[in-house]
Scaffold this motif. Structure first.
Motif, PDB file in Angstrom:
ATOM      1  N   PRO A 131       0.836  -1.203   0.000  1.00 53.78           N
ATOM      2  CA  PRO A 131       0.000   0.000   0.000  1.00 53.78           C
ATOM      3  C   PRO A 131       0.867   1.247   0.000  1.00 53.78           C
ATOM      4  O   PRO A 131       2.027   1.223   0.446  1.00 53.78           O
ATOM      5  N   GLU A 132       0.307   2.356  -0.443  1.00 56.45           N
ATOM      6  CA  GLU A 132       1.111   3.545  -0.683  1.00 56.45           C
ATOM      7  C   GLU A 132       1.834   4.026   0.570  1.00 56.45           C
ATOM      8  O   GLU A 132       3.032   4.323   0.529  1.00 56.45           O
ATOM      9  N   ARG A 133       1.146   4.102   1.712  1.00 56.57           N
ATOM     10  CA  ARG A 133       1.794   4.603   2.922  1.00 56.57           C
ATOM     11  C   ARG A 133       2.897   3.668   3.391  1.00 56.57           C
ATOM     12  O   ARG A 133       3.996   4.113   3.768  1.00 56.57           O
ATOM     13  N   ALA A 134       2.639   2.368   3.359  1.00 51.75           N
ATOM     14  CA  ALA A 134       3.662   1.407   3.764  1.00 51.75           C
ATOM     15  C   ALA A 134       4.850   1.457   2.818  1.00 51.75           C
ATOM     16  O   ALA A 134       6.020   1.372   3.248  1.00 51.75           O
ATOM     17  N   ALA A 135       4.587   1.615   1.524  1.00 51.42           N
ATOM     18  CA  ALA A 135       5.670   1.688   0.546  1.00 51.42           C
ATOM     19  C   ALA A 135       6.526   2.929   0.785  1.00 51.42           C
ATOM     20  O   ALA A 135       7.772   2.866   0.731  1.00 51.42           O
ATOM     21  N   LEU A 136       5.892   4.079   1.060  1.00 59.59           N
ATOM     22  CA  LEU A 136       6.655   5.309   1.310  1.00 59.59           C
ATOM     23  C   LEU A 136       7.515   5.181   2.563  1.00 59.59           C
ATOM     24  O   LEU A 136       8.669   5.643   2.590  1.00 59.59           O
ATOM     25  N   ALA A 137       6.959   4.568   3.589  1.00 54.16           N
ATOM     26  CA  ALA A 137       7.736   4.383   4.817  1.00 54.16           C
ATOM     27  C   ALA A 137       8.939   3.480   4.563  1.00 54.16           C
ATOM     28  O   ALA A 137      10.069   3.756   5.026  1.00 54.16           O
ATOM     29  N   LEU A 138       8.735   2.389   3.804  1.00 47.70           N
ATOM     30  CA  LEU A 138       9.850   1.483   3.518  1.00 47.70           C
ATOM     31  C   LEU A 138      10.895   2.161   2.636  1.00 47.70           C
ATOM     32  O   LEU A 138      12.107   1.973   2.831  1.00 47.70           O
ATOM     33  N   VAL A 139      10.444   2.963   1.673  1.00 45.39           N
ATOM     34  CA  VAL A 139      11.401   3.685   0.819  1.00 45.39           C
ATOM     35  C   VAL A 139      12.255   4.626   1.672  1.00 45.39           C
ATOM     36  O   VAL A 139      13.478   4.756   1.461  1.00 45.39           O
ATOM     37  N   ALA A 140      11.641   5.293   2.641  1.00 44.01           N
ATOM     38  CA  ALA A 140      12.405   6.185   3.516  1.00 44.01           C
ATOM     39  C   ALA A 140      13.446   5.403   4.306  1.00 44.01           C
ATOM     40  O   ALA A 140      14.608   5.847   4.458  1.00 44.01           O
ATOM     41  N   VAL A 141      13.075   4.224   4.828  1.00 45.73           N
ATOM     42  CA  VAL A 141      14.029   3.404   5.590  1.00 45.73           C
ATOM     43  C   VAL A 141      15.167   2.937   4.695  1.00 45.73           C
ATOM     44  O   VAL A 141      16.355   2.994   5.078  1.00 45.73           O
ATOM     45  N   LEU A 142      14.825   2.466   3.486  1.00 44.57           N
ATOM     46  CA  LEU A 142      15.864   1.993   2.571  1.00 44.57           C
ATOM     47  C   LEU A 142      16.808   3.135   2.185  1.00 44.57           C
ATOM     48  O   LEU A 142      18.031   2.938   2.100  1.00 44.57           O
ATOM     49  N   SER A 143      16.241   4.323   1.964  1.00 43.11           N
ATOM     50  CA  SER A 143      17.090   5.474   1.609  1.00 43.11           C
ATOM     51  C   SER A 143      18.037   5.826   2.762  1.00 43.11           C
ATOM     52  O   SER A 143      19.222   6.152   2.542  1.00 43.11           O
ATOM     53  N   ALA A 144      17.527   5.767   3.987  1.00 35.16           N
ATOM     54  CA  ALA A 144      18.373   6.057   5.143  1.00 35.16           C
ATOM     55  C   ALA A 144      19.510   5.050   5.260  1.00 35.16           C
ATOM     56  O   ALA A 144      20.668   5.413   5.570  1.00 35.16           O
ATOM     57  N   PHE A 176       6.973   6.922 -10.188  1.00 32.10           N
ATOM     58  CA  PHE A 176       6.176   5.691 -10.124  1.00 32.10           C
ATOM     59  C   PHE A 176       4.747   5.982  -9.670  1.00 32.10           C
ATOM     60  O   PHE A 176       3.783   5.491 -10.275  1.00 32.10           O
ATOM     61  N   LEU A 177       4.601   6.774  -8.600  1.00 34.52           N
ATOM     62  CA  LEU A 177       3.258   7.073  -8.099  1.00 34.52           C
ATOM     63  C   LEU A 177       2.455   7.874  -9.111  1.00 34.52           C
ATOM     64  O   LEU A 177       1.244   7.673  -9.265  1.00 34.52           O
ATOM     65  N   TYR A 178       3.120   8.798  -9.803  1.00 38.83           N
ATOM     66  CA  TYR A 178       2.416   9.579 -10.825  1.00 38.83           C
ATOM     67  C   TYR A 178       1.892   8.663 -11.929  1.00 38.83           C
ATOM     68  O   TYR A 178       0.730   8.771 -12.339  1.00 38.83           O
ATOM     69  N   MET A 179       2.733   7.755 -12.398  1.00 38.00           N
ATOM     70  CA  MET A 179       2.307   6.848 -13.464  1.00 38.00           C
ATOM     71  C   MET A 179       1.204   5.923 -12.996  1.00 38.00           C
ATOM     72  O   MET A 179       0.257   5.638 -13.741  1.00 38.00           O
ATOM     73  N   ARG A 180       1.291   5.467 -11.735  1.00 37.57           N
ATOM     74  CA  ARG A 180       0.241   4.575 -11.245  1.00 37.57           C
ATOM     75  C   ARG A 180      -1.084   5.306 -11.104  1.00 37.57           C
ATOM     76  O   ARG A 180      -2.143   4.758 -11.436  1.00 37.57           O
ATOM     77  N   ARG A 181      -1.058   6.547 -10.620  1.00 36.57           N
ATOM     78  CA  ARG A 181      -2.305   7.306 -10.499  1.00 36.57           C
ATOM     79  C   ARG A 181      -2.888   7.637 -11.868  1.00 36.57           C
ATOM     80  O   ARG A 181      -4.107   7.634 -12.043  1.00 36.57           O
TER      81      ARG A 181
END
Length: 431
Positions: A131-144, A176-181
């Motif tokens: 889901p979008e919120r979970a994906a954003l949170a995981l992306v932030a962790v991976l980036s960190a 990615f989110l823009y293309m999906r929306r």
């Protein structure tokens, strides 16, 4: 699904939304999965080779190698591992497999920071799977974690170590989110189009059904109902004169039998949607009108036919059929309402149009020509032709389908004239 249902479904399905599009979407998914696998394995092998070359004697090497192998197995054998994790809940099993992949990557990055950029394929997988919120949170962790790994590998002070990973992650996530929306909006538009076209098709079917019911009611009124009414009157007359005048009664009975035979032929052709029986016998519209006049003539009413001019070309079959039905309806009204002794059918050919007039010397009526729309005039003591039942409405509808005009002229005590003018230089309306 039967062939007719499948055809109806295809009629309302926009291009690109059928089985071929679904196969294309699955093919694109497989292509993207293959690309993600190749990118992940390439980065994984590059990071492992770098670690082996730079730390050949490190005690962490077996752990790093094992974790790298585990990551490769989880990434490549994912579709086969998912059923082993859960056969009843494949979605949960897929998320569990992805969680194991991320967990192994986190451990191996903590042991060997050179594996940090393997996070790029994981970011896309997270955006596709979570889901979008979970994906954003995981992306932030991976980036960190990537920033942390780059800091561990630093050789000097470089602001890009802190700016590049989150910038790349944010850019990839935003695209990615823009293309999906956009895809979701397009899918919603397609669904709305399918729904609208189905509603339009249903509306057209309803309108076609109503038009066909109207056509059938007019056909029955102008053929079978009139024939049955004539038979009823003849049989009643025969019953009244059976004892006093057997010869006349038998004549009425024979006439009723002839009408019944004619009605049977009409009914059979009506079922097969063919031309009226009189037209099917050949001779054209003029001959069919003469046959109609002969059947309608009796001791109380004489019907004659006049033909003025000749058609430049044979009249279309549909024009002949509808004009014959109009004449039948007009004569039925004369017999039922007008109390006339003479009716005249006049067929006039004028080159670019054909005229059909049915005139009688009956009682007439004082009201103006009944309107095509709106409420009917108030009934009078002497009913006008067609003011009851389908008579006038049916004749108007038939004339309108041919692109013509129906007019009615009448004066009390001087009879009635029903005129249908049909142009011959324009396309006919479809049934």
């Amino acid at each position: 699904m039967n062939h007719s249902a499948a055809g109806a479904e295809d009629a309302v399905r926009p291009p690109g939304t059928g089985a071929g599009a679904e196969r294309g979407a699955r093919r694109d998914d497989r292509w993207l999965d293959a690309l993600m696998n190749v990118a992940f394995l390439t980065l994984l092998c590059g990071a492992l080779l770098r670690y082996v070359l730079n730390h050949p004697d490190s005690p962490r090497l077996p752990w790093v190698t094992g974790l790298a192998a585990a990551l490769a197995v989880l990434q490549l054998a994912g579709p086969r591992l998912t059923p082993l994790l859960s056969r009843t809940r494949p979605r949960r099993a897929e998320l569990l497999r992805f969680g194991l992949t991320v967990g192994c990557w986190v451990v191996v990055v903590l042991l060997a920071p050179s594996f940090a950029w393997c996070a790029v394929p994981l970011i896309y997988t997270a955006l596709r799977s979570l889901p979008e919120r979970a994906a954003l949170a995981l992306v932030a962790v991976l980036s960190a974690l990537v920033v942390y790994a780059e800091w561990q590998l630093r050789t000097g002070v470089d602001p890009n170590l802190f700016l590049l990973p989150p910038t790349v992650a944010a850019l990839a996530t935003g695209v990615f989110l823009y293309m999906r929306r956009q895809a979701d909006r397009l899918r919603a538009l397609v669904d709305d189009l399918i729904r609208t076209r189905r509603e339009l098709a249903a509306t057209e079917r309803r309108e076609g059904t109503l038009a066909e019911r109207q056509r059938l009611s007019m056909e029955i009124h102008d053929t079978l109902a009139q024939s049955l009414s004539s038979q009823q009157m003849l049989l009643q007359a025969a019953e009244r004169t059976w004892d006093s005048d057997p010869a006349t009664a038998r004549g009425h009975t024979r006439t009723a039998e002839s009408i019944a035979e004619r009605s049977l032929a009409e009914a059979r052709r009506f079922v097969h949607d063919l031309a009226p029986a009189d037209l099917a016998e050949g001779g054209g519209l003029a001959q069919a009108l003469r046959a109609l006049a002969g059947r309608e003539s009796d001791g109380a009413l004489r019907v004659r036919v006049l033909v003025d001019g000749a058609p430049a070309a044979p009249l279309p079959a549909r024009v002949q059929s509808e004009l014959l039905r109009i004449a039948q309806g007009a004569l039925a009204n004369v017999r039922e309402h007008a109390a006339a002794s003479l009716a005249t059918i006049t067929l006039t050919h004028l080159g670019d149009q054909v005229l059909l007039d049915v005139a009688d010397d009956g009682r007439g009526f004082p009201a103006a020509d009944p309107p095509a729309d709106g409420p009917a005039p108030a009934p009078s003591p002497t009913p006008s032709p067609g003011m009851r039942g389908h008579g006038i409405a049916a004749m108007r509808a038939r004339t309108g389908r041919l692109g013509g005009v129906l007019t009615i002229e009448s004066t009390p005590g001087e009879g009635t004239v029903v005129s249908a003018a049909i142009p011959l230089d324009q396309p006919l309306e479809r049934k």
